[in-house]
Scaffold this motif. Structure first.
Motif, mmCIF file in Angstrom:
data_model
loop_
_atom_site.group_PDB
_atom_site.id
_atom_site.type_symbol
_atom_site.label_atom_id
_atom_site.label_comp_id
_atom_site.label_asym_id
_atom_site.label_seq_id
_atom_site.Cartn_x
_atom_site.Cartn_y
_atom_site.Cartn_z
ATOM 1 N N ILE A 14 1.319 -1.470 -0.282
ATOM 2 C CA ILE A 14 -0.115 -0.069 -0.058
ATOM 3 C C ILE A 14 1.400 1.788 0.478
ATOM 4 C CG2 ILE A 14 -0.003 0.308 2.576
ATOM 5 C CD1 ILE A 14 -3.343 1.069 2.508
ATOM 6 N N VAL A 15 0.558 2.026 -0.791
ATOM 7 C CA VAL A 15 1.488 3.498 -0.613
ATOM 8 C C VAL A 15 0.550 4.164 -0.124
ATOM 9 C CG1 VAL A 15 2.686 5.236 -2.489
ATOM 10 C CG2 VAL A 15 1.842 2.737 -3.370
ATOM 11 N N LYS A 16 2.103 5.175 0.965
ATOM 12 C CA LYS A 16 1.776 5.742 1.898
ATOM 13 C C LYS A 16 0.964 7.448 1.014
ATOM 14 C CE LYS A 16 1.838 3.207 5.406
ATOM 15 N NZ LYS A 16 0.768 3.097 5.695
ATOM 16 N N LEU A 153 -7.741 7.026 -5.769
ATOM 17 C CA LEU A 153 -8.322 5.659 -5.343
ATOM 18 C C LEU A 153 -7.476 5.141 -4.058
ATOM 19 C CD1 LEU A 153 -8.681 3.962 -9.128
ATOM 20 C CD2 LEU A 153 -10.614 3.965 -7.071
ATOM 21 N N SER A 154 -5.598 6.021 -4.702
ATOM 22 C CA SER A 154 -4.287 5.963 -3.789
ATOM 23 C C SER A 154 -5.358 6.211 -2.320
ATOM 24 C CB SER A 154 -3.402 5.964 -4.272
ATOM 25 O OG SER A 154 -3.122 5.565 -5.769
ATOM 26 N N LEU A 167 -7.950 -3.334 -4.722
ATOM 27 C CA LEU A 167 -7.611 -2.900 -5.338
ATOM 28 C C LEU A 167 -6.172 -2.017 -5.359
ATOM 29 C CD1 LEU A 167 -7.684 0.734 -5.829
ATOM 30 C CD2 LEU A 167 -9.388 1.163 -3.695
ATOM 31 N N THR A 168 -5.870 -2.846 -4.588
ATOM 32 C CA THR A 168 -4.088 -2.151 -3.935
ATOM 33 C C THR A 168 -3.185 -3.202 -5.692
ATOM 34 O OG1 THR A 168 -4.001 -2.924 -2.225
ATOM 35 C CG2 THR A 168 -1.358 -3.030 -2.922
ATOM 36 N N GLU A 169 -3.886 -4.254 -5.471
ATOM 37 C CA GLU A 169 -3.616 -5.347 -6.890
ATOM 38 C C GLU A 169 -3.992 -4.191 -8.063
ATOM 39 O OE1 GLU A 169 -4.389 -9.628 -8.915
ATOM 40 O OE2 GLU A 169 -5.449 -9.024 -7.565
ATOM 41 N N LEU A 170 -5.094 -3.836 -8.156
ATOM 42 C CA LEU A 170 -5.769 -3.227 -9.218
ATOM 43 C C LEU A 170 -4.207 -2.075 -9.616
ATOM 44 C CD1 LEU A 170 -7.466 -2.644 -11.683
ATOM 45 C CD2 LEU A 170 -8.554 -1.066 -10.164
ATOM 46 N N LEU A 171 -4.448 -1.128 -8.555
ATOM 47 C CA LEU A 171 -3.388 -0.140 -8.340
ATOM 48 C C LEU A 171 -1.652 -0.281 -8.905
ATOM 49 C CD1 LEU A 171 -4.122 1.971 -5.103
ATOM 50 C CD2 LEU A 171 -4.214 2.478 -7.136
ATOM 51 N N GLU A 172 -1.474 -1.539 -8.778
ATOM 52 C CA GLU A 172 0.032 -1.485 -9.072
ATOM 53 C C GLU A 172 -0.276 -2.328 -11.221
ATOM 54 O OE1 GLU A 172 1.332 -4.693 -6.381
ATOM 55 O OE2 GLU A 172 1.003 -3.133 -5.125
ATOM 56 N N LYS A 173 -1.110 -3.052 -11.477
ATOM 57 C CA LYS A 173 -1.224 -3.598 -12.554
ATOM 58 C C LYS A 173 -1.618 -2.703 -13.615
ATOM 59 C CE LYS A 173 -1.121 -8.098 -10.702
ATOM 60 N NZ LYS A 173 -1.688 -9.343 -10.332
#
Length: 180
Positions: A14-16, A153-154, A167-173
């Motif tokens: 997760i991005v802070k 979303l972040s 959501l974390t996976e979607l944000l990364e991919k």
């Protein structure tokens, strides 16, 4: 199956908030602070004073700068790990008050109960349905563009301790909503 799910969890990060400030398109931050300066003047002044104090400066050091220089200084300061909580709070206020329509659209798309202004009624869901999420992201991008959607979303993903795996996976991919 449980082992592979655990492996995914250990890979996803997760991005802070401070990392978002480090990597986001600066024009989004300029827009956020300009909105704050125009619409939430007291919040803007408090932010300047708090961040100046955090950096052991007097607020006048910042307020004597031109508006673009003030915003650049605020952005630079919010990239620091020590300012993570302040930065996250500013994002939350910006989306709750300055991007209310976006919150409503996302909550409606995801079936999340809210007060009609995007403020969630009750608890946030423990999981986010991947298919609904993809459709919601597509709709947000269509309505708001890729960069603002990525930022929202972040920030939304910060609302639980470890975010939502889907959501974390979607944000990364999904390159359309990549922060960097």
């Amino acid at each position: 199956m449980a082992h592979s799910l655990h492996s995914i969890n250990s890979i996803l990060t997760i991005v802070k908030a401070y990392e978002i400030y480090q990597n986001i398109d600066p024009t989004l931050i300029q827009d956020m602070f300009q909105w704050m300066r125009d619409e939430e003047r007291d919040l803007y002044k408090t932010t300047v004073a708090t961040l100046a104090q955090d950096r052991k400066l007097r607020p006048v050091f910042v307020t004597k700068k031109s508006v673009p220089e003030q915003i650049a200084w605020l952005h630079k300061t919010l990239k620091l790990k020590s300012c993570d909580m302040i930065g996250e709070h500013l994002f939350q206020v910006y989306f709750m008050k300055g991007q209310e329509k976006m919150l409503v659209s996302f909550c409606d798309s995801m079936g999340i109960e809210h007060d009609g202004k995007g403020s969630v009624d009750g608890e946030l869901p423990e999981t986010l349905d991947a298919d609904k999420l993809k459709a919601a992201v597509d709709k947000l991008i269509e309505e708001n563009g890729e960069k603002l959607t990525a930022l929202y979303l972040s920030v939304f993903n910060l609302q639980t301790e470890s975010g939502w795996d889907s959501l974390t996976e979607l944000l990364e991919k999904d390159e359309r909503i990549a922060i960097a």
